[in-house]
Design an enzyme around this catalytic site. Sequence first.
Site, mmCIF file in Angstrom:
data_model
loop_
_atom_site.group_PDB
_atom_site.id
_atom_site.type_symbol
_atom_site.label_atom_id
_atom_site.label_comp_id
_atom_site.label_asym_id
_atom_site.label_seq_id
_atom_site.Cartn_x
_atom_site.Cartn_y
_atom_site.Cartn_z
ATOM 1 N N SER A 1 0.877 -1.169 0.000
ATOM 2 C CA SER A 1 0.000 0.000 0.000
ATOM 3 C C SER A 1 0.913 1.217 0.000
ATOM 4 O O SER A 1 1.687 1.432 0.942
ATOM 5 C CB SER A 1 -0.903 0.003 1.238
ATOM 6 O OG SER A 1 -1.697 1.170 1.283
ATOM 7 N N SER A 2 0.847 1.999 -1.067
ATOM 8 C CA SER A 2 1.769 3.130 -1.236
ATOM 9 C C SER A 2 1.545 4.188 -0.166
ATOM 10 O O SER A 2 0.498 4.222 0.499
ATOM 11 C CB SER A 2 1.579 3.758 -2.615
ATOM 12 O OG SER A 2 1.772 2.816 -3.643
ATOM 13 N N ALA A 3 2.527 5.065 -0.009
ATOM 14 C CA ALA A 3 2.377 6.201 0.901
ATOM 15 C C ALA A 3 1.172 7.028 0.459
ATOM 16 O O ALA A 3 1.108 7.444 -0.699
ATOM 17 C CB ALA A 3 3.639 7.050 0.906
#
Length: 393
Positions: free
Chosen positions: A98-100
């Site tokens: 889950s990306s920033a």
Amino acid sequence: MTTELHDAFIEGLTEPGQDLDPEWRAAFRAIPRDTFVPYFFTPLTDRPGWRLVEPPDPEWDRRVWSNDPLITQLDGDDRLADAARSGEPVIGVSTSSSSAPSLMALMLQALDVRDGHRVLEIGTGTGYNAALLCHRLGAANITSVDVDPGVVARAHTRLADLNYAPTLIATDGSAGDASRAPFDRIIATVAAPSVPAAWIDQTRDGGKILFPLDLRNCGGLLPLLTVDHDRAEGHFLPDYGGFMPFRQDRPDTALRAFREIDDHLGTRSETPLPADILQGTPFEFFAALMVGGTDWMEFIPNDGGPAQTWIAQADGSWACHTTEHDGTHLVRQGGPAHLWTRIEEAKGLWDSLGSPSRNRFGLTATANEQTVWLDSPNGPHHWTLRNAPPECY
């Protein structure tokens, strides 16, 4: 999750003084990130490996509602999550995350969508980004693809829990989805070494493509391209955006070169550059663009000598940098190309160009050639991108 934690999460999506489009801010408020990250892996600090973090561990709640990127899969093997629940560390390479959230917000805003736009997302991952797109544009306008069928199946379930039913497909993202084309926007959350021709073909004239350029996780370049028939062109965003590469593009780690070096002495010389010139400096992206990404490691020898910083590339080119007690920088290098010499040359070129920022550079892509340029595609400075360090002409 407390109201205070959620409010802090929303405020952390942008830097102070920056604005986020109200519709994207509403999407982040409405879509719960915790639905898409029921657990994540975090690296151990005292030994190699990862441990699993999930409820009721308070670290899970705190970090899910933070700006942290979170690793959600290792080695493409979902069984490792169950293995980690035994309490034993697991070993693996991250293959989904889950990306920033701040990076997600930056890219979604840069995509400049309008009501009714049809969007193709490359790299479904957890499904969180797809949910944000569904909230903004409606699920009927969203197509998302991922190479991992298990990842796609989980994203489908989590999206359905929020009553969203976008088109999700388990396929090679570099091929896009011709059956649903053309799209107004293509956004990739997985890094590619160049613009796949299929993405250009599947984007309407005047549509946009935003993707991370894969330079072995170095540089974090984000080209935002506008399509005109069989051509896509535009500047890089001014911001850093690092993403995992396509799985099929993951080369054997260049760190293997360290174990295969026959002549560890190499060619010795002094250098004016410090060891950390490639790590978090304004020059980092240009070095990656000109020389290619590198793997690196640092350690102090058993004899107590100066710390050694080793960098290497997949072709076996390597360099070892040390700084003597008097401040003199020394380097030895070997392999097919003198890697550090090329870095010095790139630094000299960057300096001569006035140390230009990343958003002064751009990319022009066709099916046959992809060219990086400075300031203007018609200007004097061009480099041909060949899924490797560009060639200057």
